[in-house]
Each structure stands twice: as structure tokens, then as C-alpha cells.
Design a protein around this motif. Structure first.
Motif, mmCIF file in Angstrom:
data_model
loop_
_atom_site.group_PDB
_atom_site.id
_atom_site.type_symbol
_atom_site.label_atom_id
_atom_site.label_comp_id
_atom_site.label_asym_id
_atom_site.label_seq_id
_atom_site.Cartn_x
_atom_site.Cartn_y
_atom_site.Cartn_z
ATOM 1 N N ALA A 69 41.515 52.215 30.913
ATOM 2 C CA ALA A 69 41.351 51.099 31.838
ATOM 3 C C ALA A 69 39.877 50.757 32.032
ATOM 4 C CB ALA A 69 42.007 51.428 33.174
ATOM 5 N N THR A 70 39.032 51.779 32.157
ATOM 6 C CA THR A 70 37.600 51.551 32.317
ATOM 7 C C THR A 70 37.009 50.897 31.080
ATOM 8 O OG1 THR A 70 37.394 53.421 33.835
ATOM 9 C CG2 THR A 70 35.390 52.670 32.750
ATOM 10 N N ALA A 71 37.401 51.384 29.909
ATOM 11 C CA ALA A 71 36.889 50.802 28.662
ATOM 12 C C ALA A 71 37.276 49.335 28.536
ATOM 13 C CB ALA A 71 37.398 51.597 27.467
ATOM 14 N N ARG A 72 38.494 49.009 28.944
ATOM 15 C CA ARG A 72 38.942 47.615 28.860
ATOM 16 C C ARG A 72 38.200 46.728 29.865
ATOM 17 N NH1 ARG A 72 43.069 45.858 26.173
ATOM 18 N NH2 ARG A 72 43.824 44.423 27.791
ATOM 19 N N MET A 73 37.948 47.230 31.057
ATOM 20 C CA MET A 73 37.173 46.456 32.017
ATOM 21 C C MET A 73 35.758 46.204 31.502
ATOM 22 S SD MET A 73 36.837 44.802 34.770
ATOM 23 C CE MET A 73 37.535 44.984 36.405
ATOM 24 N N GLU A 74 35.144 47.225 30.913
ATOM 25 C CA GLU A 74 33.804 47.060 30.364
ATOM 26 C C GLU A 74 33.806 46.079 29.197
ATOM 27 O OE1 GLU A 74 32.678 51.042 29.487
ATOM 28 O OE2 GLU A 74 32.076 51.490 31.569
ATOM 29 N N ALA A 75 34.885 46.091 28.403
ATOM 30 C CA ALA A 75 34.976 45.159 27.279
ATOM 31 C C ALA A 75 35.077 43.718 27.768
ATOM 32 C CB ALA A 75 36.176 45.512 26.402
ATOM 33 N N VAL A 76 35.858 43.473 28.809
ATOM 34 C CA VAL A 76 35.947 42.123 29.377
ATOM 35 C C VAL A 76 34.599 41.695 29.951
ATOM 36 C CG1 VAL A 76 36.959 40.763 31.244
ATOM 37 C CG2 VAL A 76 38.416 42.171 29.822
ATOM 38 N N GLN A 77 33.948 42.601 30.658
ATOM 39 C CA GLN A 77 32.649 42.278 31.235
ATOM 40 C C GLN A 77 31.645 41.912 30.143
ATOM 41 O OE1 GLN A 77 31.181 45.265 33.915
ATOM 42 N NE2 GLN A 77 29.293 44.172 34.384
ATOM 43 N N ASN A 78 31.607 42.697 29.086
ATOM 44 C CA ASN A 78 30.683 42.412 27.987
ATOM 45 C C ASN A 78 31.017 41.094 27.296
ATOM 46 O OD1 ASN A 78 29.313 44.809 28.473
ATOM 47 N ND2 ASN A 78 30.529 45.974 27.001
ATOM 48 N N ALA A 79 32.321 40.815 27.133
ATOM 49 C CA ALA A 79 32.726 39.566 26.496
ATOM 50 C C ALA A 79 32.308 38.360 27.336
ATOM 51 C CB ALA A 79 34.231 39.560 26.259
ATOM 52 N N LEU A 80 32.413 38.465 28.645
ATOM 53 C CA LEU A 80 32.007 37.373 29.517
ATOM 54 C C LEU A 80 30.495 37.157 29.471
ATOM 55 C CD1 LEU A 80 34.309 38.072 32.598
ATOM 56 C CD2 LEU A 80 34.410 36.094 31.084
ATOM 57 N N VAL A 81 29.732 38.242 29.451
ATOM 58 C CA VAL A 81 28.278 38.122 29.365
ATOM 59 C C VAL A 81 27.881 37.450 28.055
ATOM 60 C CG1 VAL A 81 26.126 39.418 29.208
ATOM 61 C CG2 VAL A 81 27.836 40.048 30.922
ATOM 62 N N ARG A 82 28.540 37.845 26.970
ATOM 63 C CA ARG A 82 28.237 37.209 25.676
ATOM 64 C C ARG A 82 28.571 35.717 25.697
ATOM 65 N NH1 ARG A 82 30.580 42.005 23.644
ATOM 66 N NH2 ARG A 82 32.537 40.891 23.226
ATOM 67 N N ALA A 83 29.576 35.359 26.502
ATOM 68 C CA ALA A 83 29.972 33.953 26.598
ATOM 69 C C ALA A 83 29.102 33.177 27.592
ATOM 70 C CB ALA A 83 31.438 33.854 27.012
ATOM 71 N N GLY A 84 28.108 33.839 28.171
ATOM 72 C CA GLY A 84 27.190 33.162 29.065
ATOM 73 C C GLY A 84 27.631 33.109 30.516
ATOM 74 N N VAL A 85 28.585 33.952 30.900
ATOM 75 C CA VAL A 85 29.080 33.975 32.280
ATOM 76 C C VAL A 85 28.429 35.144 33.013
ATOM 77 C CG1 VAL A 85 31.096 34.134 33.763
ATOM 78 C CG2 VAL A 85 31.282 32.986 31.546
ATOM 79 N N ASN A 86 27.793 34.865 34.142
ATOM 80 C CA ASN A 86 27.223 35.935 34.958
ATOM 81 C C ASN A 86 28.320 36.559 35.822
ATOM 82 O OD1 ASN A 86 24.526 35.624 34.094
ATOM 83 N ND2 ASN A 86 24.264 33.884 35.480
ATOM 84 N N VAL A 87 28.439 37.882 35.760
ATOM 85 C CA VAL A 87 29.497 38.563 36.497
ATOM 86 C C VAL A 87 28.924 39.764 37.244
ATOM 87 C CG1 VAL A 87 31.376 37.839 34.975
ATOM 88 C CG2 VAL A 87 30.131 39.949 34.474
ATOM 89 N N ASP A 88 29.616 40.131 38.303
ATOM 90 C CA ASP A 88 29.262 41.286 39.118
ATOM 91 C C ASP A 88 30.522 42.109 39.317
ATOM 92 O OD1 ASP A 88 28.128 43.086 40.854
ATOM 93 O OD2 ASP A 88 28.043 41.708 42.562
ATOM 94 N N ARG A 89 30.536 43.349 38.793
ATOM 95 C CA ARG A 89 31.730 44.187 38.914
ATOM 96 C C ARG A 89 31.789 44.820 40.300
ATOM 97 N NH1 ARG A 89 32.534 49.410 35.209
ATOM 98 N NH2 ARG A 89 31.644 47.986 33.680
ATOM 99 N N ARG A 90 32.964 44.695 40.956
ATOM 100 C CA ARG A 90 33.114 45.198 42.318
ATOM 101 C C ARG A 90 34.437 45.928 42.479
ATOM 102 N NH1 ARG A 90 31.509 39.412 45.123
ATOM 103 N NH2 ARG A 90 29.354 39.341 44.352
#
Length: 346
Positions: free
Chosen positions: A225-246
Motif C-alpha cells: 500500500a505504501t509503495a502504491r501511494m508513493e508511486a501515485v505521488q511520483n506520477a503526479l509530480v512528473r505530471a506537474g501536479v504539486n501534492v502534499d501527502r497527509r
């Protein structure tokens, strides 16, 4: 398995037995069942344990501890209550707790409905000084530990283990078969003292209680689950979306029957900070599914009204209660989630 939360109006002793066997645990007035949980900044597996009481399992060291502390201290077992001495002991002890700590001893020990559970206490006194207390719920054939408190100045007397052994002794005397000390968490050895209590069984991911030579040490569900959350976060950053994990401590509201609102229910989420709408990407309780949601803040509710995060969690918590305006997408595809979120800012 999804997260489940209940605030029961009534609960028989037999029903409490069934809930405990089904992997439920009590936190204040609420009953919870969850495969994963944040007790620190990481997502962790919960492995429920229980002790079989109808077979000889008491070790020589346990018998010695019981004899020594019964001779050294005054021990009383009675209906649970909360007073100034107990609250003072809670304040002395609470710094050792991790995760989200309930602010008020009354809430965690007794709940809101004082007659819903048959809650007892083991109190340990050095003269007139209260130095340890264990709160526990009594079912028909099962007893569940709720909370143990002990004065740090008496650490060498192992009062935490001692009160649990006294709870088990009382359970045996009343014909109980099972003692539930809660759960252990792979990767956090601070919970492993429960494994020294006797003939331990572990509840596996399929809901079966099993004996095993050693406790589980890996965390396959939480790691994935953690690996998948990190993968989504990284994919969003690559797509130019600023995100904050909470981490989202108010998720339990999403599992209650609150008809007027649809509260957010992800264990943690990615807040998309540069979109015009308030958009989050939640990871749902199965650890596989992500949900893109347009949310709003429910300002009149305080997610920390009756508890507070441990200091290491404060910086990573969502400190507001969120409710859905709209569910925009639910998917297990990381690429699909990232594409759809990026499209919102185009």
C-alpha cells in the motif's frame, strides 16, 4: 477487508466475544476493525493476538512475578472508574503511547455509555499511592485489555505485565477461554511484550486464528500500500501536479451513519495544492484503490476534539474534517489516476 467503525447502542457479553474473535477492538466508545492503520507516520499492519486460557501456559517467571508483586503491593480488582488519581497516572504514562492519543481518560477507559461495557480495573497501590492500573472489558467467555497505566518510577516491577496477568487470573476464575491483549505490529517491537503472556494465537489476513512458532515480522500489505501511494505521488509530480501527502485522522467519520454528509474516508491522501478546486487523491482501505475527490472543509467539526496526535505525527496530519462534493474517479490504475488529476489543472 474494509475499515469498519461502529458506535453500538447495546452489546451483550456474547456479542462482545464474537466481535473480539472477529478482529474488532475498542477505542473509547467506538468499535474498530481495520487491516491497516497509522500508528506513526508509516502505514502498518495490525496483527491481532489472543491468549488461550483453558490450557496451562503460565511460565515460571510469571508465577514469580505474581507472587512478588502480590507481596510487595496492594492489588484491588473492581468496577472501573476514573478519578483524579487515575487521571494523574494517565498523564504520567501517556508520553509512551504512539499514534493518536485520547486526551481524556474517561473517554478511552469508559466510553460515553458507562453501562454498555462491563469494564473492570486492576489497581496496584504502594501504600496509598496508585502506581498502576489496568482497564479491561469482560465478555461471556472472553476478556479484553483496554488500557494499562503504570508509574515510570516503578518500571523494575513490570507492573504493565503484572496487571495483565491479574486480568488473566480473574478471567480464568470466571471460566473465560480467551484473553485479548490487543494487537502487535510488525516492525514495532514495543508491542511485543504481549507475546510473553502465554499460549498466543495470531489472527491471519483471512480471519483465521492460528498458532505459529514466531510472530510475523514482515508487512506485505502495508508495504505494498505504501509503495502504491508513493508511486501515485511520483506520477503526479512528473505530471506537474504539486501534492502534499497527509494522514487523515478523521477517516472514522466516513464509516459512521452520518446521513447529512459524506465524509472523506481514506487512510491518507494527497492534497493537490495548486488546483482551483480542493481535490484530494485518497488511498482506500484495501490499499489498492485510489479515489479522486472534490472535497470541502467542515469547519464546525474538529478532528482532534477528543484526541491528539503524537508529536511525530502532527506535521503530517490533515488537521481538518473533509466531506465529498463529488467523487471524480475511482481506479486501481496509477497512470489513470495521474492523467485525470493532471487534466483538472489543464
Amino acid at each position: 477487508m474494509d475499515i469498519q467503525v461502529e458506535l453500538p447502542d447495546e452489546l451483550t457479553r456474547a456479542e462482545l466475544d464474537r466481535r473480539l474473535a472477529g478482529g474488532w477492538f475498542r477505542s473509547g466508545p467506538l468499535l474498530f476493525r481495520a487491516p491497516l492503520l497509522h500508528v506513526d507516520e508509516h502505514l502498518r499492519d495490525l496483527v491481532h493476538v489472543r491468549v488461550r486460557l483453558d490450557v496451562p501456559s503460565e511460565s515460571k517467571s510469571h508465577r514469580k512475578l505474581l507472587r512478588r508483586n502480590r507481596a510487595r503491593f496492594r492489588t484491588e480488582i473492581q468496577r472501573a472508574r476514573v478519578d483524579d488519581a487515575r487521571r494523574a497516572l494517565y498523564r504520567l504514562t501517556r508520553d509512551r503511547f504512539i499514534g493518536f492519543v485520547v486526551s481524556d481518560l474517561d473517554v478511552i477507559a469508559l466510553g460515553d455509555k458507562r453501562d454498555l461495557y462491563d469494564t473492570r480495573e486492576v489497581c496496584v497501590y504502594d501504600g496509598d499511592r496508585l502506581v498502576a492500573i489496568g482497564y479491561f472489558d469482560v465478555g461471556r467467555r472472553a476478556v479484553a485489555s483496554i488500557l494499562g497505566l503504570h508509574d515510570p518510577a516503578y518500571k523494575r516491577h513490570s507492573l504493565g505485565i503484572y496487571t495483565m496477568l491479574e486480568e488473566m487470573e480473574l478471567a480464568r476464575a470466571h471460566g473465560a477461554r480467551w484473553y485479548y491483549p490487543g494487537y502487535v505490529i510488525p516492525g514495532l517491537p514495543g508491542f511485543d511484550y504481549k507475546l510473553r503472556l502465554g499460549a498466543i494465537q495470531f489472527r491471519d489476513a483471512a480471519g483465521r486464528w492460528r498458532k505459529r512458532a514466531n510472530p510475523p515480522r514482515d508487512s506485505p500489505r502495508s508495504a505494498r500500500a505504501t509503495a502504491r501511494m508513493e508511486a501515485v505521488q511520483n506520477a503526479l509530480v512528473r505530471a506537474g501536479v504539486n501534492v502534499d501527502r497527509r494522514i487523515y485522522p478523521a477517516l472514522w467519520l466516513g464509516y459512521m451513519d452520518m446521513a447529512e454528509e459524506r465524509f472523506a474516508r481514506g487512510m491518507w491522501h494527497l492534497a493537490c495544492t495548486d488546483l482551483e478546486r480542493h481535490v484530494i487523491v485518497e488511498q482506500l482501505a484495501d490499499g489498492e484503490t485510489f479515489q479522486i475527490a472534490d472535497v470541502r472543509v467542515i469547519s464546525e467539526l474538529d478532528p482532534f476534539e477528543s484526541f491528539e496526535p503524537a508529536p511525530d505525527l502532527e506535521a503530517v496530519c490533515e488537521r481538518r474534517v473533509l466531506a465529498y462534493r463529488a467523487i471524480l474517479l475511482r481506479s486501481t490504475s496509477i497512470a489513470e489516476v495521474a492523467y485525470n488529476v493532471a487534466s483538472l489543472g489543464a
